[in-house]
Design an enzyme around this catalytic site. Structure first.
Site, PDB file in Angstrom:
ATOM      1  N   LYS A 210       1.481  -2.975   8.801  1.00 42.27           N
ATOM      2  CA  LYS A 210       2.638  -2.071   8.702  1.00 42.27           C
ATOM      3  C   LYS A 210       3.858  -2.795   9.257  1.00 42.27           C
ATOM      4  O   LYS A 210       3.835  -3.243  10.409  1.00 42.27           O
ATOM      5  CB  LYS A 210       2.334  -0.802   9.503  1.00 42.27           C
TER       6      LYS A 210
ATOM      7  N   ASP B 152      -0.055  16.573  16.183  1.00 40.05           N
ATOM      8  CA  ASP B 152       0.572  16.495  14.860  1.00 40.05           C
ATOM      9  C   ASP B 152      -0.479  16.329  13.769  1.00 40.05           C
ATOM     10  O   ASP B 152      -0.333  15.508  12.864  1.00 40.05           O
ATOM     11  CB  ASP B 152       1.561  15.318  14.841  1.00 40.05           C
TER      12      ASP B 152
ATOM     13  N   LYS C  94       9.054   5.827   6.359  1.00 41.23           N
ATOM     14  CA  LYS C  94      10.464   5.976   6.728  1.00 41.23           C
ATOM     15  C   LYS C  94      11.047   4.674   7.259  1.00 41.23           C
ATOM     16  O   LYS C  94      12.201   4.365   7.032  1.00 41.23           O
ATOM     17  CB  LYS C  94      10.578   7.051   7.822  1.00 41.23           C
TER      18      LYS C  94
ATOM     19  N   GLU D 210      -6.337  -0.749  10.770  1.00 40.02           N
ATOM     20  CA  GLU D 210      -7.540  -0.624   9.936  1.00 40.02           C
ATOM     21  C   GLU D 210      -7.104  -0.206   8.528  1.00 40.02           C
ATOM     22  O   GLU D 210      -6.222   0.641   8.374  1.00 40.02           O
ATOM     23  CB  GLU D 210      -8.437   0.450  10.557  1.00 40.02           C
ATOM     24  N   TYR D 211      -7.728  -0.786   7.523  1.00 39.32           N
ATOM     25  CA  TYR D 211      -7.402  -0.443   6.143  1.00 39.32           C
ATOM     26  C   TYR D 211      -8.214   0.777   5.708  1.00 39.32           C
ATOM     27  O   TYR D 211      -9.442   0.775   5.802  1.00 39.32           O
ATOM     28  CB  TYR D 211      -7.703  -1.644   5.238  1.00 39.32           C
TER      29      TYR D 211
ATOM     30  N   HIS E 250       7.377  -0.859   5.366  1.00 38.11           N
ATOM     31  CA  HIS E 250       6.380  -0.950   4.301  1.00 38.11           C
ATOM     32  C   HIS E 250       5.013  -1.267   4.880  1.00 38.11           C
ATOM     33  O   HIS E 250       4.913  -1.843   5.947  1.00 38.11           O
ATOM     34  CB  HIS E 250       6.770  -2.066   3.330  1.00 38.11           C
TER      35      HIS E 250
ATOM     36  N   LEU F  43       0.833  -1.215   0.000  1.00 37.85           N
ATOM     37  CA  LEU F  43       0.000   0.000   0.000  1.00 37.85           C
ATOM     38  C   LEU F  43       0.859   1.252   0.000  1.00 37.85           C
ATOM     39  O   LEU F  43       0.411   2.326  -0.396  1.00 37.85           O
ATOM     40  CB  LEU F  43      -0.906   0.011   1.234  1.00 37.85           C
TER      41      LEU F  43
HETATM   42  N1  ATP Z   1      -4.051   1.882   7.185  1.00 41.32           N
HETATM   43  C1  ATP Z   1      -3.711   2.138   5.929  1.00 41.32           C
HETATM   44  N2  ATP Z   1      -4.596   1.975   4.938  1.00 41.32           N
HETATM   45  C2  ATP Z   1      -4.246   2.265   3.653  1.00 41.32           C
HETATM   46  N3  ATP Z   1      -3.032   2.720   3.290  1.00 41.32           N
HETATM   47  C3  ATP Z   1      -2.107   2.903   4.241  1.00 41.32           C
HETATM   48  C4  ATP Z   1      -2.391   2.618   5.601  1.00 41.32           C
HETATM   49  N4  ATP Z   1      -1.293   2.905   6.332  1.00 41.32           N
HETATM   50  C5  ATP Z   1      -0.367   3.343   5.469  1.00 41.32           C
HETATM   51  N5  ATP Z   1      -0.839   3.337   4.209  1.00 41.32           N
HETATM   52  C6  ATP Z   1      -0.087   3.736   2.999  1.00 41.32           C
HETATM   53  O1  ATP Z   1       1.265   3.410   3.174  1.00 41.32           O
HETATM   54  C7  ATP Z   1       2.089   4.562   3.133  1.00 41.32           C
HETATM   55  C8  ATP Z   1       3.220   4.432   4.142  1.00 41.32           C
HETATM   56  O2  ATP Z   1       2.659   4.518   5.418  1.00 41.32           O
HETATM   57  P1  ATP Z   1       3.516   4.790   6.713  1.00 41.32           P
HETATM   58  O3  ATP Z   1       2.586   5.058   7.796  1.00 41.32           O
HETATM   59  O4  ATP Z   1       4.539   3.725   6.898  1.00 41.32           O
HETATM   60  O5  ATP Z   1       4.403   5.986   6.334  1.00 41.32           O
HETATM   61  P2  ATP Z   1       4.159   7.525   6.323  1.00 41.32           P
HETATM   62  O6  ATP Z   1       3.180   7.911   7.368  1.00 41.32           O
HETATM   63  O7  ATP Z   1       3.868   7.941   4.928  1.00 41.32           O
HETATM   64  O8  ATP Z   1       5.581   8.020   6.645  1.00 41.32           O
HETATM   65  P3  ATP Z   1       6.391   7.971   7.985  1.00 41.32           P
HETATM   66  O9  ATP Z   1       7.258   6.781   7.875  1.00 41.32           O
HETATM   67  O10 ATP Z   1       7.103   9.251   7.915  1.00 41.32           O
HETATM   68  O11 ATP Z   1       5.436   7.883   9.136  1.00 41.32           O
HETATM   69  C9  ATP Z   1       1.150   5.706   3.407  1.00 41.32           C
HETATM   70  O12 ATP Z   1       1.651   6.854   2.833  1.00 41.32           O
HETATM   71  C10 ATP Z   1      -0.161   5.219   2.776  1.00 41.32           C
HETATM   72  O13 ATP Z   1      -0.159   5.471   1.402  1.00 41.32           O
END
Ligand code: ATP
Length: 293
Positions: free
Chosen positions: A59, A153, A40, A108-109, A43, A36
């Site tokens: 995550k 935030d 940082k 949650e998705y 994935h 998805l």
């Molecule tokens: N619960 C979710 N449902 C759908 N997509 C998600 C979900 N969580 C994350 N994503 C997707 O995955 C990407 C990466 O998420 P993640 O939370 O790891 O990183 P981020 O918030 O973009 O960055 P950081 O690592 O700075 O927190 C998001 O930008 C989003 O597109």
């Protein structure tokens, strides 16, 4: 990262949507689907919990990267706070597990992805859409504050959109559970209120400020105190250098609301329950809390 078995059990006990029983999750409990996105520290994958067929976002964070960036403590706090919150506009954290190298968060998705991308695509939102989002975030923050959780935030990058077009606050990395006033400096400068930029004591009213910044950004496509230099953003925030460039799509009622939220004295910011009664919100926000275009 070692998260105590006790708190893990507690976590599982509260994850009724994925599984009601107390159990330890492993990767074997999930079918892993498409990626998805990437953050940082790892994935995020679409996944299905095998027994319940429940679709989640998994995550995957690398312990080595968490350690290197010294954010283990922050993650632990995020997990503890987010897992106890239950609100339609707050992304559920159902549970977590870990192996030698990774930490896995069962989330949650949010089917419609990042709000940030939507805003980039549209440049700015209509008043109807902005007001619907602001009202739903106000309700989510009222809920958080009632549980003594300050988010600290709130910004487009931390908001996801669910299948029905409802907003979901997704990132509790900077949130605190507090009964006291806080003095911690954190977050991206653009959304920070004067008291946080100046590192003086702050309370739940910081979230009203950030919501005001967000409301402005929804309407104008950029945050109100943006500047090329960090030092200029700092100065503009501290002086509350708020300007409303002429824009036919932004009404005076919207500007009135933003002005009442972006007030330097945190105790004089419009309380969130009052925000929900503001004429601009009442006239524009969809009562269902969802925006479907
Ligand atoms: N619960 C979710 N449902 C759908 N997509 C998600 C979900 N969580 C994350 N994503 C997707 O995955 C990407 C990466 O998420 P993640 O939370 O790891 O990183 P981020 O918030 O973009 O960055 P950081 O690592 O700075 O927190 C998001 O930008 C989003 O597109």
């Amino acid at each position: 990262m070692a998260i105590s078995a006790e708190s893990q059990q507690e976590q599982m006990a509260s994850s009724e949507s994925v599984a009601a029983e107390k159990k330890r999750w492993t990767l074997n409990d999930f079918d892993i689907g498409k990626p998805l996105g990437r953050g940082k520290f790892g994935h995020v994958y679409l996944a299905r919990e095998k027994r319940s067929n429940h679709i989640v976002a998994l995550k995957v964070l690398f312990k080595s990267q968490l350690k290197q960036s010294q954010v283990e403590h922050q993650l632990r706090r995020e997990v503890e706070i987010q897992s106890h919150l239950r609100h339609p506009n707050i992304l559920r954290l159902y549970g977590y597990f870990y192996d030698q190298k990774r930490v896995y968060l069962i989330l949650e998705y949010a089917a419609k992805g990042e709000l940030y991308k939507e805003l980039q695509k549209c440049k700015y939102f209509s008043e109807r859409r902005a007001a619907t989002y602001v009202a739903s975030l106000a309700r989510a923050l009222i809920y958080c504050h009632g549980k003594h959780v300050i988010h600290r935030d709130i910004k487009p990058e931390n908001l996801l959109v669910g299948a029905q077009g409802e907003l979901k606050i997704a990132d509790f990395g900077w949130s605190v559970h507090t009964f006291n006033r806080r003095r911690t400096m954190c977050g991206t400068l653009d959304y920070l209120p004067p008291e946080m930029v100046e590192s003086v004591e702050h309370d739940a009213n910081v979230d009203i400020w950030s919501l005001g910044v967000l409301c402005y950004e929804f309407l104008y496509g950029e945050p109100p105190f943006e500047a090329k230099e960090h030092s200029d953003t700092y100065r503009r925030i501290v002086q509350v250098d708020l300007k409303f460039p002429p824009k036919p799509t932004v009404s005076s009622a919207a500007k009135d609301l933003v002005s009442q939220m972006l007030v330097k004295d945190s105790s004089r910011r419009l309380p969130l329950h009052k925000l929900l009664e503001h004429p601009w919100i009442v006239q524009n926000a969809d009562p269902s809390g969802t925006y479907r275009g």
